[in-house]
Write a protein that holds these residues in place. Structure first.
Motif, PDB file in Angstrom:
ATOM      1  N   VAL A 366       0.307  -4.004  -3.398  1.00 17.03           N
ATOM      2  CA  VAL A 366       0.363  -2.842  -3.140  1.00 17.03           C
ATOM      3  C   VAL A 366       1.646  -2.352  -3.056  1.00 17.03           C
ATOM      4  N   ARG A 367       1.918  -1.216  -3.991  1.00 15.09           N
ATOM      5  CA  ARG A 367       3.452  -0.625  -3.962  1.00 15.09           C
ATOM      6  C   ARG A 367       3.538   0.558  -3.196  1.00 15.09           C
ATOM      7  N   ILE A 368       4.548   0.826  -2.638  1.00 15.30           N
ATOM      8  CA  ILE A 368       4.840   2.203  -2.029  1.00 15.30           C
ATOM      9  C   ILE A 368       6.027   3.051  -2.503  1.00 15.30           C
ATOM     10  N   TYR A 369       5.772   4.189  -2.972  1.00 17.16           N
ATOM     11  CA  TYR A 369       6.953   4.810  -3.242  1.00 17.16           C
ATOM     12  C   TYR A 369       7.345   6.169  -2.856  1.00 17.16           C
ATOM     13  N   THR A 370       8.380   6.765  -2.674  1.00 18.50           N
ATOM     14  CA  THR A 370       8.762   7.912  -2.086  1.00 18.50           C
ATOM     15  C   THR A 370       8.041   9.324  -2.965  1.00 18.50           C
ATOM     16  N   THR A 371       8.083  10.407  -2.508  1.00 17.28           N
ATOM     17  CA  THR A 371       7.847  11.368  -3.125  1.00 17.28           C
ATOM     18  C   THR A 371       8.509  11.759  -4.440  1.00 17.28           C
ATOM     19  N   ASP A 372       9.755  11.040  -4.720  1.00 16.79           N
ATOM     20  CA  ASP A 372      10.573  11.211  -5.876  1.00 16.79           C
ATOM     21  C   ASP A 372      10.547  10.018  -6.756  1.00 16.79           C
ATOM     22  N   TRP A 373       9.365   9.088  -6.432  1.00 18.36           N
ATOM     23  CA  TRP A 373       9.038   7.830  -6.949  1.00 18.36           C
ATOM     24  C   TRP A 373       9.906   6.755  -7.145  1.00 18.36           C
ATOM     25  N   GLN A 374      10.583   6.579  -5.823  1.00 18.37           N
ATOM     26  CA  GLN A 374      11.510   5.494  -5.820  1.00 18.37           C
ATOM     27  C   GLN A 374      10.669   4.309  -4.906  1.00 18.37           C
ATOM     28  N   LEU A 375      10.664   3.170  -5.437  1.00 19.99           N
ATOM     29  CA  LEU A 375       9.993   1.810  -5.049  1.00 19.99           C
ATOM     30  C   LEU A 375      10.413   1.606  -3.649  1.00 19.99           C
ATOM     31  N   VAL A 376       9.941   1.572  -2.589  1.00 15.17           N
ATOM     32  CA  VAL A 376      10.604   1.157  -1.248  1.00 15.17           C
ATOM     33  C   VAL A 376       9.818  -0.037  -0.734  1.00 15.17           C
ATOM     34  N   ALA A 377       8.684  -0.468  -1.129  1.00 16.68           N
ATOM     35  CA  ALA A 377       8.073  -1.484  -0.515  1.00 16.68           C
ATOM     36  C   ALA A 377       7.214  -2.127  -1.428  1.00 16.68           C
ATOM     37  N   THR A 378       6.888  -3.357  -1.333  1.00 19.84           N
ATOM     38  CA  THR A 378       5.732  -4.119  -2.199  1.00 19.84           C
ATOM     39  C   THR A 378       5.178  -5.185  -1.414  1.00 19.84           C
ATOM     40  N   HIS A 379       3.877  -5.347  -1.295  1.00 16.93           N
ATOM     41  CA  HIS A 379       3.079  -6.301  -0.740  1.00 16.93           C
ATOM     42  C   HIS A 379       1.939  -6.877  -1.417  1.00 16.93           C
ATOM     43  N   GLN A 380       1.730  -8.218  -1.091  1.00 17.51           N
ATOM     44  CA  GLN A 380       0.506  -8.641  -1.541  1.00 17.51           C
ATOM     45  C   GLN A 380      -0.582  -7.744  -1.056  1.00 17.51           C
ATOM     46  N   ARG A 381      -1.717  -7.590  -1.824  1.00 14.08           N
ATOM     47  CA  ARG A 381      -2.741  -6.872  -1.488  1.00 14.08           C
ATOM     48  C   ARG A 381      -3.701  -7.842  -0.356  1.00 14.08           C
ATOM     49  N   ALA A 382      -4.045  -6.838   0.811  1.00  9.38           N
ATOM     50  CA  ALA A 382      -4.736  -7.389   1.795  1.00  9.38           C
ATOM     51  C   ALA A 382      -6.133  -7.959   1.425  1.00  9.38           C
ATOM     52  N   THR A 383      -6.535  -9.114   2.138  1.00  5.20           N
ATOM     53  CA  THR A 383      -8.022  -9.598   1.543  1.00  5.20           C
ATOM     54  C   THR A 383      -8.923  -9.117   2.753  1.00  5.20           C
ATOM     55  N   THR A 384      -8.394  -8.663   3.780  1.00  4.67           N
ATOM     56  CA  THR A 384      -9.611  -8.226   4.680  1.00  4.67           C
ATOM     57  C   THR A 384      -9.229  -6.935   5.511  1.00  4.67           C
ATOM     58  N   ALA A 385     -10.237  -6.216   5.898  1.00  2.18           N
ATOM     59  CA  ALA A 385     -10.039  -4.945   6.562  1.00  2.18           C
ATOM     60  C   ALA A 385      -9.243  -5.523   7.870  1.00  2.18           C
TER      61      ALA A 385
END
Length: 515
Positions: A366-385
């Motif tokens: 899972v990658r998280i970007y700002t509104t101007d498309w700057q990458l600010v965080a990267t995580h492994q995909r969660a496996t459970t809710a």
């Protein structure tokens, strides 16, 4: 007859009959026309020299008949708007509608009806024929996609009837099609269906024509359509252009519209409900047999033969790996420094709290970007809710110790600082009644402010005075007492001897006398 609409081909045939025979009764039996009508046409043909010599062309005969047989149209009734023509034309040119035109004319003395106004306006803009231009594309150039309601099918998991949808992808040149039934039209389903379609054809068309459904187009616009983020990524991965139709013009993807109708009336027509799994198994065979091997009504060719012979080689090659089915979502960073995506929580640097970010959820990360498309965080995909994935450096420094510190981590950090600090931490953690972990965290955090050496010295002094608390250690540092020499440990108490009652009073009961 004169005064009616004439079929010039039939008129030419009648002239041939008149040239071949003078027997009007025989011509009546052949043509079914009244003999008076036959005599009238014979006189007309004789007058214009049509009974001898070469028979004129159909164009010459049509022009002659139009000029000499057709009764002139009666003169049209003069419109009641004629005295107001100039004003009516001016209002119409300005875009004023019929009702408003009638009201403005009434102010000038017009007494006619609204129908008279509409008849007058209809003469100004005669109706144009509804013209359809058929567009054909080269092999491999285009595919058209669409959904169609497929009725109810059996859910193989629950055994319950559910609404199902048919996804149809048609190659525009050969008309070879791919069909798959699904439960929904979500973005994730939409992307997966494209992957399955391309893999079925063994290649990728140069462009995909689609309606403006939300899974593909977030905002329909003729000049600047907004393509859904995940669909844009999918198009870039496979190398096709997205070509949305103009809003409310489904005829621009008429090939897949016809394909959807064919699926409904042929494959689904009269079919008893089956499981979705069975229907998808059957429809793949149907695509390659019934649908693929028929003679297409428009092309007059067999779709699967056209595909194999020409179009398959014109498709673009599939990429080395399929598209990572990524989903995009706009989310707001909550006060606890997390965003929610697919029922799991992912940390974001605390400076973005309250801001909107773009979240891209792929199959693995899972990658998280700002509104101007700057990458600010990267995580492994969660496996459970409900799972919470955290990067410690995303949290405010003042909140990290109490949230992330555990017993073992606290002891490890204290050991690095020094033995006195370790003893203080161990003593606090050994409390059997009160959880002292938060206090330990606050003590260890003092090392970030004053340094490990001063904290160790303060802990030495605290142990000497048996003042093991955060307040005491903080006061020692605040007063600078950690810089003074460590006090001597207190002398051990004087040795005393204690006897029990038996030793003191035993002689009263026959025991030994104590000296």
């Amino acid at each position: 007859m004169a005064g009616t609409r004439i079929d010039y081909m039939e008129l030419r045939d009648l002239v041939r009959e008149l040239r071949a025979s003078t027997n009007d009764s025989a011509i009546q039996r052949t043509t079914g026309l009244n003999r008076r009508t036959i005599r009238r046409y014979r006189a007309w043909a004789s007058q214009h020299g049509l009974l001898t010599g070469d028979l004129p062309s159909i164009e010459h005969l049509a022009a002659l008949a139009h000029d000499t047989l057709m009764t002139p149209a009666p003169p049209q009734t003069v419109s009641s708007l004629e005295p107001f023509r100039a004003l009516a034309l001016e209002l119409h040119a300005a875009g004023v509608e019929g009702v408003a035109i009638r009201e403005r004319l009434r102010e000038r003395g017009f007494t006619g009806s609204l129908s008279a106004v509409y008849r007058f306006l209809a003469q100004l803009t005669p109706a144009q024929p509804d013209v359809t231009v058929r567009v054909e594309t080269p092999p491999g150039q285009e595919a058209q996609v669409d959904f169609g309601y497929a009725g109810r099918m059996i859910d193989p998991v629950t055994g319950v009837l559910r609404k199902a949808w048919a996804f149809v992808m048609v190659l525009a040149w050969s008309r070879f099609m791919y069909v798959e039934f699904v439960w929904n039209q979500s973005v994730e389903t939409w992307l997966l269906l494209h992957r399955h379609g391309f893999e079925f054809f063994g290649g990728v068309p140069h462009r995909v024509v689609l309606d403006n459904l939300k899974a593909g187009v977030t905002h329909a616009d003729v000049d600047d359509p907004h393509i859904q983020h995940a669909y844009r990524e999918c198009a870039e991965h496979y190398g096709f252009l997205v070509a949305p139709c103009r809003p409310r013009t489904p005829e621009h993807k008429g090939k897949v519209e016809s394909g959807v109708h064919f699926v409904k009336r042929n494959f689904l027509g009269g079919r008893m409900p089956t499981t979705l799994t069975q229907a998808n198994h059957d429809v793949l065979a149907w695509c390659q047999t019934t649908a693929g091997q028929r003679i297409h009504g428009t092309t007059k060719h067999v779709p699967i033969l056209q595909f194999r012979a020409t179009e398959q080689a014109a498709l673009q090659a599939l990429p080395a790996s399929p598209y990572d089915l990524a989903l995009w979502k706009a989310a707001t960073v909550a006060r606890d420094c997390y965003v929610v995506f697919n029922q799991a929580f992912y940390s974001v640097p605390f400076r973005f709290v309250g801001q909107t970010v773009h979240v891209r959820g792929g199959a693995a990360d899972v990658r998280i970007y700002t509104t101007d498309w700057q990458l600010v965080a990267t995580h492994q995909r969660a496996t459970t809710a409900g799972e919470r994935l955290t990067h410690p450096d995303h949290l405010p420094p003042t909140h990290r110790p109490g949230l992330l510190l555990g017993r073992e981590m606290a002891l490890d950090r204290a050991t690095v600082i020094g033995p006195a600090t370790e003893q203080v931490v161990r003593t606090l953690l050994d409390d059997t009644v009160v959880d002292r972990l938060r206090t330990v965290g606050r003590i260890l955090q003092l090392a970030e402010r004053v340094g490990a050496a001063r904290l160790e010295a303060a802990c030495v002094r605290a142990l000497c005075y048996d003042a093991i608390s955060h307040q005491a250690i903080k006061a020692i540092l605040a007063q600078g007492l950690d810089h003074e020499p460590a006090p001597e440990p207190p002398a051990p108490p004087a040795q005393t001897y204690v006897r029990d009652a038996h030793d003191l009073l035993g002689h009263l009961f026959g025991g030994v006398v104590w000296n």
